[in-house]
Write a protein that holds these residues in place. Structure first.
Motif, PDB file in Angstrom:
ATOM      1  N   LYS A   1       0.826  -1.204   0.000  1.00 12.16           N
ATOM      2  CA  LYS A   1       0.000   0.000   0.000  1.00 12.16           C
ATOM      3  C   LYS A   1       0.865   1.260   0.000  1.00 12.16           C
ATOM      4  N   SER A   2       1.913   1.264   0.809  1.00 14.88           N
ATOM      5  CA  SER A   2       2.800   2.432   0.882  1.00 14.88           C
ATOM      6  C   SER A   2       3.536   2.660  -0.437  1.00 14.88           C
ATOM      7  N   ILE A   3       3.976   1.589  -1.049  1.00 16.45           N
ATOM      8  CA  ILE A   3       4.658   1.708  -2.338  1.00 16.45           C
ATOM      9  C   ILE A   3       3.692   2.254  -3.386  1.00 16.45           C
ATOM     10  N   LYS A   4       2.448   1.786  -3.323  1.00 15.82           N
ATOM     11  CA  LYS A   4       1.444   2.255  -4.284  1.00 15.82           C
ATOM     12  C   LYS A   4       1.191   3.755  -4.132  1.00 15.82           C
ATOM     13  N   VAL A   5       1.235   4.243  -2.896  1.00 17.75           N
ATOM     14  CA  VAL A   5       1.045   5.679  -2.653  1.00 17.75           C
ATOM     15  C   VAL A   5       2.102   6.470  -3.422  1.00 17.75           C
ATOM     16  N   ALA A   6       3.350   6.019  -3.344  1.00 15.50           N
ATOM     17  CA  ALA A   6       4.447   6.714  -4.029  1.00 15.50           C
ATOM     18  C   ALA A   6       4.329   6.584  -5.541  1.00 15.50           C
ATOM     19  N   VAL A   7       3.993   5.402  -6.002  1.00 13.11           N
ATOM     20  CA  VAL A   7       3.875   5.168  -7.446  1.00 13.11           C
ATOM     21  C   VAL A   7       2.729   5.993  -8.037  1.00 13.11           C
ATOM     22  N   ASP A   8       1.612   6.057  -7.317  1.00 12.09           N
ATOM     23  CA  ASP A   8       0.474   6.854  -7.788  1.00 12.09           C
ATOM     24  C   ASP A   8       0.828   8.341  -7.822  1.00 12.09           C
ATOM     25  N   TRP A   9       1.562   8.803  -6.812  1.00 10.77           N
ATOM     26  CA  TRP A   9       1.981  10.215  -6.773  1.00 10.77           C
ATOM     27  C   TRP A   9       2.902  10.527  -7.950  1.00 10.77           C
ATOM     28  N   GLN A  10       3.776   9.596  -8.254  1.00  7.95           N
ATOM     29  CA  GLN A  10       4.683   9.772  -9.395  1.00  7.95           C
ATOM     30  C   GLN A  10       3.900   9.910 -10.701  1.00  7.95           C
ATOM     31  N   LYS A  11       2.886   9.083 -10.864  1.00  9.49           N
ATOM     32  CA  LYS A  11       2.058   9.152 -12.077  1.00  9.49           C
ATOM     33  C   LYS A  11       1.291  10.467 -12.166  1.00  9.49           C
ATOM     34  N   GLU A  12       0.788  10.918 -11.021  1.00  6.06           N
ATOM     35  CA  GLU A  12      -0.015  12.143 -10.992  1.00  6.06           C
ATOM     36  C   GLU A  12       0.813  13.396 -11.258  1.00  6.06           C
ATOM     37  N   THR A  13       2.011  13.425 -10.730  1.00 10.01           N
ATOM     38  CA  THR A  13       2.832  14.636 -10.802  1.00 10.01           C
ATOM     39  C   THR A  13       3.867  14.603 -11.930  1.00 10.01           C
ATOM     40  N   GLY A  14       4.224  13.409 -12.364  1.00  9.39           N
ATOM     41  CA  GLY A  14       5.299  13.301 -13.354  1.00  9.39           C
ATOM     42  C   GLY A  14       6.673  13.431 -12.732  1.00  9.39           C
ATOM     43  N   ILE A  15       6.739  13.440 -11.398  1.00 11.71           N
ATOM     44  CA  ILE A  15       8.011  13.532 -10.677  1.00 11.71           C
ATOM     45  C   ILE A  15       8.474  12.117 -10.328  1.00 11.71           C
ATOM     46  N   TYR A  16       9.601  11.715 -10.889  1.00 14.73           N
ATOM     47  CA  TYR A  16      10.104  10.357 -10.659  1.00 14.73           C
ATOM     48  C   TYR A  16      10.743  10.256  -9.268  1.00 14.73           C
ATOM     49  N   THR A  17      10.700   9.041  -8.710  1.00 12.51           N
ATOM     50  CA  THR A  17      11.131   8.866  -7.325  1.00 12.51           C
ATOM     51  C   THR A  17      12.211   7.808  -7.164  1.00 12.51           C
ATOM     52  N   TRP A  18      12.778   7.824  -5.987  1.00 15.60           N
ATOM     53  CA  TRP A  18      13.842   6.886  -5.586  1.00 15.60           C
ATOM     54  C   TRP A  18      13.727   6.665  -4.082  1.00 15.60           C
ATOM     55  N   VAL A  19      13.919   5.436  -3.645  1.00 10.26           N
ATOM     56  CA  VAL A  19      13.928   5.121  -2.214  1.00 10.26           C
ATOM     57  C   VAL A  19      15.366   5.234  -1.722  1.00 10.26           C
ATOM     58  N   GLY A  20      15.622   6.222  -0.877  1.00  9.73           N
ATOM     59  CA  GLY A  20      16.994   6.518  -0.469  1.00  9.73           C
ATOM     60  C   GLY A  20      17.538   5.688   0.668  1.00  9.73           C
ATOM     61  N   ALA A  21      16.688   4.930   1.362  1.00 10.48           N
ATOM     62  CA  ALA A  21      17.202   4.125   2.487  1.00 10.48           C
ATOM     63  C   ALA A  21      16.160   3.138   2.985  1.00 10.48           C
ATOM     64  N   TRP A  22      16.560   1.884   3.078  1.00 15.71           N
ATOM     65  CA  TRP A  22      15.825   0.921   3.883  1.00 15.71           C
ATOM     66  C   TRP A  22      16.829  -0.096   4.416  1.00 15.71           C
ATOM     67  N   MET A  23      16.547  -0.603   5.592  1.00 14.22           N
ATOM     68  CA  MET A  23      17.495  -1.465   6.296  1.00 14.22           C
ATOM     69  C   MET A  23      16.904  -2.867   6.463  1.00 14.22           C
ATOM     70  N   PRO A  24      17.641  -3.888   6.078  1.00 13.28           N
ATOM     71  CA  PRO A  24      17.122  -5.263   6.156  1.00 13.28           C
ATOM     72  C   PRO A  24      16.876  -5.768   7.572  1.00 13.28           C
ATOM     73  N   GLY A  25      17.647  -5.259   8.547  1.00 15.72           N
ATOM     74  CA  GLY A  25      17.502  -5.711   9.931  1.00 15.72           C
ATOM     75  C   GLY A  25      17.403  -4.538  10.884  1.00 15.72           C
ATOM     76  N   ALA A  26      17.153  -4.826  12.143  1.00 17.26           N
ATOM     77  CA  ALA A  26      17.064  -3.775  13.166  1.00 17.26           C
ATOM     78  C   ALA A  26      18.435  -3.534  13.767  1.00 17.26           C
ATOM     79  N   TYR A  27      19.384  -3.123  12.932  1.00 16.35           N
ATOM     80  CA  TYR A  27      20.781  -3.023  13.364  1.00 16.35           C
ATOM     81  C   TYR A  27      21.009  -1.932  14.400  1.00 16.35           C
TER      82      TYR A  27
END
Length: 373
Positions: free
Chosen positions: A289-315
């Motif tokens: 659902k969260s990814i869809k929010v970003a993808v839908d916003w990209q389609k609506e605005t024409g502004i392309y996106t990038w995910v700058g950080a996610w961590m595989p574990g609770a380091y």
């Protein structure tokens, strides 16, 4: 002078040039000396022509080689840039806070990153006062990344501003980017600017101030870098749900993108606000659902996106996910982001790479292969 009599039916000017002279009807006399002189002149002329042609050829090839080696597009569109980013990693080559100006770095590490399949790195810079030596170090790192085909993204943490977003701190961030842009104006368009690393602290709720900062920073940058890619991040810790609150800077100029993320500090087994605890079907649906929010916003605005950080574990806290559990989470995240064509960077290098041993930490081999290979 020796002579040879030769019978010929045609007397031409060419024969004279060759040293042949008519003596009687249908009889010609061959002049060896004149012939030798002709051969010599012909030989010398060819040598001179060959030398000239050779020099011209070498000069042309050197020019073409230099052009090819330095040829760079004047600009890269956000759509193309998004596709080029693929999968990357956040690096702490400049420390993890204002307390440490420099962090662990080596050219060998850059080489290892490229071999692992990493395509971009995000430099997280924390210090307001960059010296000439600092810029020298930064540009050396950028050049090494380019050598190994890793795209460099320069990001600024701006922690004092985030904690106290007043007019003075606002202006300091604008001046920082103005100077950085001036220093970087001749760099490859592959190098991009990430204005703020995760709007947090007091500014995360001050949408008007954050948008004002972006407007001023982009305006300052465009004076020296009219077509460089610039990333802005949404309020509320860069979560995709905050994208709707962004006001696109007036000088975006068609070369503006948005950075968003979730799980910058990884999943959690104790925080119910996290979208992933154990990986239930319901939790997976929250991520989608969260990814869809970003993808839908990209389609609506024409502004392309990038995910700058996610961590595989609770380091950063507890670190209570087994490598197997981390791999399961990483596999799902990678698949979902890949599905929508959203590039991403994992957080962060020191969790996975041993700079002293100059190798990846062995226990994360399968995890890294799941993400990058």
């Amino acid at each position: 002078m020796g002579r040879i009599t030769v019978n010929r039916t045609n007397e031409t000017r060419t024969l004279r040039l060759l040293g042949v002279k008519r003596c009687k009807k249908d009889t010609f006399v061959f002049n060896f000396n004149r012939f030798r002189w002709y051969l010599y002149c012909d030989y010398v002329s060819k040598i001179n022509i060959n030398k000239i042609m050779r020099r011209l050829f070498i000069s042309l090839m050197l020019t073409l080689t230099a052009f090819i080696a330095n040829a760079q597009p004047s600009a890269i569109t956000p759509q193309d840039y998004q596709q080029m980013l693929k999968k990357g990693i956040d690096v702490d080559w400049w420390g993890r806070s204002e307390k440490n100006k420099y962090g662990a770095y080596s050219e060998t590490a850059v080489k290892r990153f490229a071999q692992q399949g990493i395509k971009h790195v995000r430099f997280r810079l924390h210090h307001y006062h960059f010296t000439d030596e600092d810029f020298k170090r930064l540009f050396s790192q950028i050049n090494t990344c380019m050598q190994y085909e890793l795209i460099p993204i320069i990001a600024f943490s701006a922690k004092p501003y985030k904690e106290n977003p007043n007019a003075g701190e606002h202006e300091k961030v604008v001046e920082w980017w103005k100077r950085m842009a001036e220093k970087c104006k001749n760099l490859s368009p592959l190098v991009s600017f990430n204005l703020i690393v995760e709007p947090s602290g007091q500014v995360k709720k001050d949408v008007a101030e954050l948008n004002s900062l972006y407007e001023d920073c982009v305006t300052a940058i465009r004076k020296t870098n009219p077509k460089r890619i610039v990333f802005i991040a949404p309020p509320k810790l860069s979560h995709p749900e905050g994208l709707k609150d962004l006001k696109i800077p007036s000088m975006g100029n068609g070369y503006l993108m948005a950075e968003w993320h979730f799980y910058a500090a990884g999943p959690s087994k104790s925080n119910d606000k996290k979208r992933w605890i154990t990986g239930t079907a319901e939790e997976k649906q929250k991520i989608k659902k969260s990814i869809k929010v970003a993808v839908d916003w990209q389609k609506e605005t024409g502004i392309y996106t990038w995910v700058g950080a996610w961590m595989p574990g609770a380091y950063n806290k507890d670190d209570n996910y087994s490598v197997k559990e981390q791999t399961e989470f990483a596999s799902f995240m990678t698949q979902q982001l890949d599905k929508h064509g959203v590039p991403f960077a994992i957080n962060a290098d020191h969790h996975f790479y041993d700079y002293k041993a100059e190798q990846w930490i062995p226990k994360y081999k399968d995890l890294l292969n799941t993400i990058f290979m």
